[in-house]
Design a protein around this motif. Sequence first.
Motif, short mmCIF file in Angstrom:
data_model
loop_
_atom_site.label_atom_id
_atom_site.label_comp_id
_atom_site.label_asym_id
_atom_site.label_seq_id
_atom_site.Cartn_x
_atom_site.Cartn_y
_atom_site.Cartn_z
N ARG A 95 53.94 40.05 41.47
CA ARG A 95 52.86 40.20 40.13
C ARG A 95 51.65 41.43 40.60
O ARG A 95 52.13 41.65 39.67
CB ARG A 95 52.90 38.54 40.09
N LEU A 96 51.43 40.86 41.45
CA LEU A 96 50.66 42.88 41.40
C LEU A 96 51.12 44.04 42.27
O LEU A 96 52.08 43.88 42.59
CB LEU A 96 48.86 41.90 43.10
N LEU A 97 50.51 44.62 42.53
CA LEU A 97 50.89 46.30 43.17
C LEU A 97 50.53 46.44 44.69
O LEU A 97 50.33 47.45 44.52
CB LEU A 97 50.70 47.28 41.74
N ASP A 98 49.91 45.23 45.31
CA ASP A 98 49.84 45.48 46.63
C ASP A 98 50.83 46.37 47.35
O ASP A 98 50.61 47.25 48.02
CB ASP A 98 49.08 44.21 47.52
N HIS A 99 52.27 45.42 47.30
CA HIS A 99 52.61 46.63 48.00
C HIS A 99 53.95 47.04 46.82
O HIS A 99 54.97 48.06 48.06
CB HIS A 99 54.02 45.40 48.44
N VAL A 150 37.71 47.21 31.61
CA VAL A 150 39.24 47.84 31.30
C VAL A 150 39.98 47.37 32.83
O VAL A 150 39.41 48.53 33.78
CB VAL A 150 39.36 48.49 30.49
N LEU A 151 41.02 47.17 32.62
CA LEU A 151 41.88 47.04 33.92
C LEU A 151 42.51 48.56 33.73
O LEU A 151 43.53 47.93 32.30
CB LEU A 151 42.64 45.76 34.51
N VAL A 152 42.98 49.21 34.84
CA VAL A 152 44.42 50.22 34.88
C VAL A 152 45.09 50.60 36.41
O VAL A 152 44.78 50.48 37.05
CB VAL A 152 43.45 51.32 34.96
N PRO A 153 46.04 49.84 35.42
CA PRO A 153 47.31 50.26 36.66
C PRO A 153 47.54 51.71 37.06
O PRO A 153 47.70 52.84 36.73
CB PRO A 153 48.61 49.23 36.18
N PHE A 154 48.13 51.17 38.34
CA PHE A 154 48.07 52.66 38.98
C PHE A 154 47.25 54.61 38.96
O PHE A 154 47.39 54.65 38.75
CB PHE A 154 49.44 53.37 38.11
N ILE A 209 43.72 40.17 35.38
CA ILE A 209 45.01 40.28 36.52
C ILE A 209 45.19 39.33 35.83
O ILE A 209 46.77 39.37 36.13
CB ILE A 209 43.73 39.76 37.90
N SER A 210 44.86 37.86 35.28
CA SER A 210 45.64 36.71 34.29
C SER A 210 47.40 37.78 34.00
O SER A 210 48.13 37.58 33.83
CB SER A 210 45.28 35.67 34.57
N LYS A 211 46.61 38.34 32.96
CA LYS A 211 46.95 39.08 32.03
C LYS A 211 48.60 39.88 32.47
O LYS A 211 49.47 39.96 31.71
CB LYS A 211 46.61 39.22 30.97
N TRP A 212 47.90 40.45 34.21
CA TRP A 212 49.04 41.37 34.32
C TRP A 212 50.03 41.05 34.56
O TRP A 212 50.89 41.04 34.80
CB TRP A 212 48.42 42.58 35.32
N GLU A 213 49.84 39.58 35.39
CA GLU A 213 50.87 39.05 35.92
C GLU A 213 51.85 38.23 35.53
O GLU A 213 52.31 38.14 35.53
CB GLU A 213 50.25 37.73 37.35
N THR A 214 50.95 37.72 33.76
CA THR A 214 51.83 37.77 32.71
C THR A 214 52.61 38.50 32.04
O THR A 214 53.65 38.11 32.27
CB THR A 214 51.35 36.94 31.15
N PHE A 215 52.43 40.27 32.33
CA PHE A 215 53.64 41.23 31.98
C PHE A 215 54.26 41.75 32.49
O PHE A 215 55.71 41.52 32.99
CB PHE A 215 52.40 42.46 32.03
#
Length: 516
Positions: A95-99, A150-154, A209-215
């Motif tokens: 669900r996250l980007l750890d790996h 604000v959460l920004v992936p990558f 982070i919970s919203k990102w996991e929903t995404f």
Amino acid sequence: MVKELIINSNPGGVTIALLQDKQLVELNKEQINNSYAVGDIYMGRIKKIMPGLNAAFVDVGYEKDAFLHYLDLGPQVQSLLKLNKQVRGNSYKDRLLDHFTREADIDKGGKISSVLSKNQLLPVQIAKEPISTKGPRLSSDLSIAGRFVVLVPFSDVISISKKIRSNTERTRLKKIVEGIKPANFGVIIRTVSENKGVTEIQKDLLDLISKWETFMKKLPHTDPSKKILGEMGRASTILRDLLNDEFTHVYVNDPAIYEEVKSYVHEISPELEKIVKLYKGKDPIFEHFGIEKQIKASFGKTVNLAGGAYLVVEHTEALHVIDVNSGNRTANPENQEENALMVNKEAAKEIARQLRLRDMGGIVVVDFIDMHKAPNRKELFDFLRSEMNLDRAKHTILPPSKFGLVQITRQRVRPEMNIVTNEKCPSCGGTGEIKASIVLLDDIVANLDYVLNEQAEKGITLCVHPYIGAFIKKGFLSLQMKWFFKYNQWIKVREVSSYHLTEFHFLSAKGEEIKL
């Protein structure tokens, strides 16, 4: 400064009014069928690549294809494409980007044809809502906004609002976020985070982070052109961005929205939950708080100022033009310069309010009254900038030109709020003649007979213009009293000043309009 939020729900949608010291400064309309709000994330399908524009047209389900420019792809678009392919191919299940291994940033001066291809799937975010004949404007540089961060992936960058000037506070906030943010996520720390505790910031970040996991959960199964993740409602968005100790009341006229707003305020600021009130008054909520009158006075071509001066607001396809006129203000012939400065400052304050109220975007040109002294021109420019500091939209103000014109550019992400205050008379259809009052009363009585006898309604309310209401209630043996004897029940009469002269409606005992 006392702030109040008035939320008016009706069958067509929700209208939200922001008052500062009882004066209307922002008006937001959220239509029930508006599914393209800023911040929503869709699964876009690339329809056309336009090398000449260095852009692509993307299908997100809107009647017109949305626009995605190369500069709006974001440096990590290759990582987003890779993640989308792996998740939809079921080869990446976290669900996250750890790996997750990020790709290299794209070249700022590159070509869109080297990144995207026709029919390719790409998660995209609404950057601008559909305006006029244009479809939505998109970005694939995804971000999820919260109250404090604000959460920004990558990304691994922690950015801090420039409005937080204390180096000690900036260092403290950065350390808080460094300790809790997940790998491969960047964070933007918003201005409202200043002096906030670890618990508040941590909770906000965990919610994102919970919203990102929903995404991530929805990503594998979302069909092309469908919504993956929606932004919260406009009322909650405004509260998220603006709510602070200066707010004294939030009034809502709809029980469902009241519970939603109260729940949201409890989450972000429990101590402010008590300011959320359910409005139960008999008059329409905007009538009760004087907002309807302010709307009628504030929109339109001419806007009158308290001192006798007025503004003339003209809209064109390319820009907005505002002309400042001194009107009947008494000028001091011995000190015309000082008088011009006073009028211009009064106008500048109203112009800053009008830009927010109408949500005017693009280029705005203001023709102030000419002033010959350079210090006065600088004082006006500084005053206008200070008034515009309250505006949340990005804007730039240029100093007065040698012709006395001030140019403003203001970010536009939603259609301009345009309320027509001068229109063809609904009573006469532009002829200048209206139905005779006795015929109007015949219409009311005929409909009253139908509602009471055919539909067997009880406890109804007749809503009419105040002039008609006064006539119905006039005298001891008034029409209202005659109706009581005739129908054996009391017909309530409510006067609504926003109605035109011959307009009338019937409300049921539950307050719902009876369709005739």
